[in-house]
Every structure is written in structure tokens, then in C-alpha cells.
Write a protein that holds these residues in place. Structure first.
Motif, PDB file in Angstrom:
ATOM      1  N   UNK A 128       0.789  -1.229  -0.083  1.00 27.30           N
ATOM      2  CA  UNK A 128      -0.092  -0.017   0.084  1.00 27.30           C
ATOM      3  C   UNK A 128       0.828   1.166   0.087  1.00 27.30           C
ATOM      4  N   UNK A 129       0.535   2.443  -0.541  1.00 23.36           N
ATOM      5  CA  UNK A 129       1.074   3.499  -0.547  1.00 23.36           C
ATOM      6  C   UNK A 129       0.021   4.609   0.091  1.00 23.36           C
ATOM      7  N   UNK A 201       5.127  -8.874   5.915  1.00 25.80           N
ATOM      8  CA  UNK A 201       4.265  -7.973   6.704  1.00 25.80           C
ATOM      9  C   UNK A 201       5.183  -6.938   7.164  1.00 25.80           C
ATOM     10  N   UNK A 202       4.478  -5.558   7.228  1.00 27.39           N
ATOM     11  CA  UNK A 202       5.096  -4.480   7.761  1.00 27.39           C
ATOM     12  C   UNK A 202       4.750  -4.420   9.292  1.00 27.39           C
ATOM     13  N   UNK A 203       5.587  -4.114  10.066  1.00 26.05           N
ATOM     14  CA  UNK A 203       5.387  -3.630  11.472  1.00 26.05           C
ATOM     15  C   UNK A 203       6.140  -2.225  11.701  1.00 26.05           C
ATOM     16  N   UNK A 204       5.542  -1.982  12.891  1.00 30.38           N
ATOM     17  CA  UNK A 204       6.167  -0.418  13.380  1.00 30.38           C
ATOM     18  C   UNK A 204       6.476  -0.519  14.930  1.00 30.38           C
ATOM     19  N   UNK A 229       3.375   4.459   8.023  1.00 31.89           N
ATOM     20  CA  UNK A 229       4.670   4.203   8.975  1.00 31.89           C
ATOM     21  C   UNK A 229       4.916   2.905   9.104  1.00 31.89           C
ATOM     22  N   UNK A 230       6.193   2.667   9.258  1.00 39.86           N
ATOM     23  CA  UNK A 230       6.535   1.078   9.343  1.00 39.86           C
ATOM     24  C   UNK A 230       8.173   1.090   9.769  1.00 39.86           C
ATOM     25  N   UNK A 231       8.706   0.172  10.055  1.00 39.75           N
ATOM     26  CA  UNK A 231      10.052   0.024  10.586  1.00 39.75           C
ATOM     27  C   UNK A 231      10.897   0.136   9.268  1.00 39.75           C
ATOM     28  N   UNK A 284       3.454  -1.853   3.476  1.00 40.67           N
ATOM     29  CA  UNK A 284       3.257  -0.695   3.199  1.00 40.67           C
ATOM     30  C   UNK A 284       4.924   0.181   2.674  1.00 40.67           C
ATOM     31  N   UNK A 285       4.641   0.955   1.773  1.00 39.34           N
ATOM     32  CA  UNK A 285       5.615   1.882   1.081  1.00 39.34           C
ATOM     33  C   UNK A 285       5.556   3.114   1.974  1.00 39.34           C
ATOM     34  N   UNK A 286       6.856   3.215   2.520  1.00 36.22           N
ATOM     35  CA  UNK A 286       6.917   4.669   3.353  1.00 36.22           C
ATOM     36  C   UNK A 286       7.681   5.612   2.716  1.00 36.22           C
ATOM     37  N   UNK A 287       8.075   5.438   1.298  1.00 34.55           N
ATOM     38  CA  UNK A 287       8.678   6.239   0.390  1.00 34.55           C
ATOM     39  C   UNK A 287       8.260   7.904   0.817  1.00 34.55           C
ATOM     40  N   UNK A 288       6.975   8.034   0.924  1.00 32.66           N
ATOM     41  CA  UNK A 288       6.561   9.435   0.683  1.00 32.66           C
ATOM     42  C   UNK A 288       6.967   9.775   2.277  1.00 32.66           C
ATOM     43  N   UNK A 289       6.645   9.109   3.365  1.00 31.78           N
ATOM     44  CA  UNK A 289       7.170   9.576   4.513  1.00 31.78           C
ATOM     45  C   UNK A 289       8.315   9.963   4.685  1.00 31.78           C
TER      46      UNK A 289
END
Length: 317
Positions: A128-129, A201-204, A229-231, A284-289
Motif C-alpha cells: 500500500x502507498x 508483513x510491515x510492522x512498526x 509508517x513502518x520499520x 506498506x511503502x513509506x517512501x512518501x514519509x
């Protein structure tokens, strides 16, 4: 900066209050029970109902609202109308607070939403983005999406800046539910049938999430944006268990049971959602963050797991 924080007695809110105070911010915290201890320096505000409370007096002079309070995802829902119950808190409560904040001249409203706004799962390699079309499935996710829409509309009408954060599964010291159960099983050396799960799976980590929250209360580029947001590192269920076991100083006794058998058994037991979380992917894709906020997770997965493990061991004493 003066920060008004809801959910201050919760898992995320308590950690956020401590970090904000350490950073030199003034924190006013909303809570239901005046007898619950808070971090030294928090100015408490007691309320009864998030959706009907008059927040105006408490918001006077505040710069930012960090809204962590919510009716969270319920594993064993008892309500005959879950969506209505989620809406009372997550939609009506959020928008009541936000309207008062706008009226009182609060500059920014930071809202902790949920990755469930995006959906329930992803195909491996197709994360997801933040700007994907929302596709919530369950009542919790729907209520968070409705709150996001209401906040965006309010921002457009009033000029109050809105920041939306959609976390994935959050873990950290004091984590509960399935994450805690897995730690207990590993600590006891119980063989687990999860050795052949090759999902992603993405976690944070709690520290990483809080670091982002503190960033978004003041960063100019965060205004009127949604962030995931993720790790920054995705794990399979099998890999997570192995690395968690290493953090605990225990062997990971994982049996190579195929996912098809796990899913079939879970369905027979009426635990289809559990099988989905164990075997399914959610990335999740955190490139925007990263790019918009010049932000990176301060803790690696292994560093964060070690902190959780140390807390777990200490809590047993």
C-alpha cells in the motif's frame, strides 16, 4: 510548543506524552479517569464522552492536537451494530474535538488513523502507498476512513492543518494481544507450527511511531498530508518469530506446517481472520514519509525487538 494529547493513558499516547515532554513541549492530556497516573509535567483534563464534551476551554492556547484516542479494533466483537459503536468514538468523537480545535485557533490536528483504511492485505511485492484509493473492509477501518474524510473537509473549510498517520501493527514494551502471546510461547519453548510461512508483513516499533508523531506536529511539509509508517523492513511470520526468539535468548522451535493446512484448520475453528494475519501479507511503502519529511525509522527491527524482549523479561520478575 503546547500539545493537546488524547489517549494519553493508552499504549501509544503514554509513550508520546513522555517523548513530547523530553523534547521540551508542554503537554495537556485528556483522560477519563483522574486517578490514572500520568508522566510528570502533564496537565490533565478529565472528560466523560469524547463526542459530546465541550473541549473549547481545554484547547485555549494550544498549538497542536495529537489525537490518539479511539475505539480500537475488537478481536471478539460483542455489539450487534459494531459500525455504529465505532462511529460514536472514531467519527463523532474525533470530529467534535476537531471542530472545537478549529474554533479555538489550533493550528494543526494530527490524527492517528489505521492501515485498515487502505484494506486488509496486499499481494507480496505490491505494498500500500499513502495515496492509494482507500478500501476499508471492517467497521473499524470504515470508521477511521469516515473520520479522515470529515477532518479533510473541516481543514478545507477552516484552514486548520490536518495530518493523518496510518500505522501498521504497533509493537513495543508492554505490547498485548497476539504479539505478547507469541513471546510467551517462544519463552516457554513451545513448538509452533509456523516455520513455513513466507508472507511479508510491515510492522512498526512504538519508538519509531512516536518519533514520526513528534516530527509531524511541527514539520511544515506534513500539513494536510496522509502518511504510512513502518520499520522499513518487512518480515514473514516465520522470520519475525526467529528474530523475536533471538531477542529473548531462546531457541525458535518452528514446525514446517504448510499455510494451506494452517488456514484450513483455522477456518474449521472459526478463526479465519487469525489465519489471514499469520499467513497473509500486508506491506506498506513509506517512501512518501521518508522523502517529504526527511524521516527514517530511528530503530531497526532487531533493536526494537530487543527492547521489547528486555521489558518482557523484566516484567516477569
Amino acid at each position: 510548543m503546547k500539545v493537546f494529547l488524547t489517549g494519553i493513558t493508552g499504549f501509544v499516547g503514554r509513550a508520546a506524552s513522555e517523548r513530547l515532554l523530553q523534547a521540551g513541549h508542554q503537554v495537556r492530556g485528556a483522560l477519563r479517569d483522574a486517578n490514572v497516573p500520568l508522566a510528570k509535567g502533564v496537565d490533565p483534563v478529565v472528560f466523560d464522552d469524547l463526542a459530546t464534551h465541550d473541549w473549547a476551554p481545554s484547547l485555549e492556547g494550544q498549538s497542536v492536537v495529537l489525537h490518539c484516542a479511539a475505539r480500537v479494533h475488537v478481536m471478539s466483537e460483542q455489539s450487534v451494530d459494531p459500525l455504529s459503536e465505532f462511529r460514536k468514538v472514531n467519527v463523532d468523537g474525533t470530529l467534535n474535538l476537531a471542530r472545537h480545535a478549529a474554533d479555538m485557533g489550533v493550528k494543526r490536528f494530527v490524527f492517528i488513523s489505521s492501515i485498515k483504511v487502505n484494506g486488509e492485505g496486499t499481494e507480496p511485492g505490491r505494498p500500500y502507498s499513502a495515496d492509494d484509493a482507500p478500501a476499508p473492509v471492517d467497521p473499524y477501518g470504515v470508521s477511521k476512513w469516515e473520520a479522515e474524510q470529515g477532518l479533510r473537509d473541516l481543514a478545507a473549510r477552516t484552514g486548520m492543518e490536518v495530518v493523518i498517520i496510518r500505522p501498521v501493527l504497533v509493537y513495543g514494551p508492554g505490547v498485548k494481544a497476539n504479539f505478547l502471546n507469541m513471546m510467551r510461547w517462544l519463552d516457554k519453548g513451545i513448538p509452533l507450527p509456523f516455520g513455513s510461512i513466507h508472507n511479508s508483513r510491515s510492522l512498526v516499533a512504538l519508538d519509531n511511531l512516536v518519533d514520526l508523531l513528534v516530527t509531524t506536529i511541527h514539520h511544515p511539509a506534513a500539513a494536510n498530508q496522509a502518511f504510512l509508517v513502518s520499520d522499513g523492513e518487512d518480515l514473514s511470520t516465520s522470520n519475525l518469530l526467529r528474530r523475536m526468539a533471538k531477542a529473548l535468548g531462546r531457541p525458535a522451535r518452528l514446525l514446517a506446517v504448510p499455510c494451506a493446512i494452517l488456514s484450513f484448520t483455522a477456518n474449521l475453528l472459526g478463526q479465519r481472520s487469525v489465519a489471514q494475519r499469520l499467513c497473509g501479507s500486508l506491506q506498506v511503502d513509506i517512501s512518501k514519509t521518508r522523502s517529504l519529511l526527511q524521516w527514517a525509522p530511528p530503530l531497526s527491527v532487531d533493536e526494537a525487538l530487543k527492547i521489547v524482549a528486555v521489558h518482557y523479561v523484566e516484567s516477569k520478575k
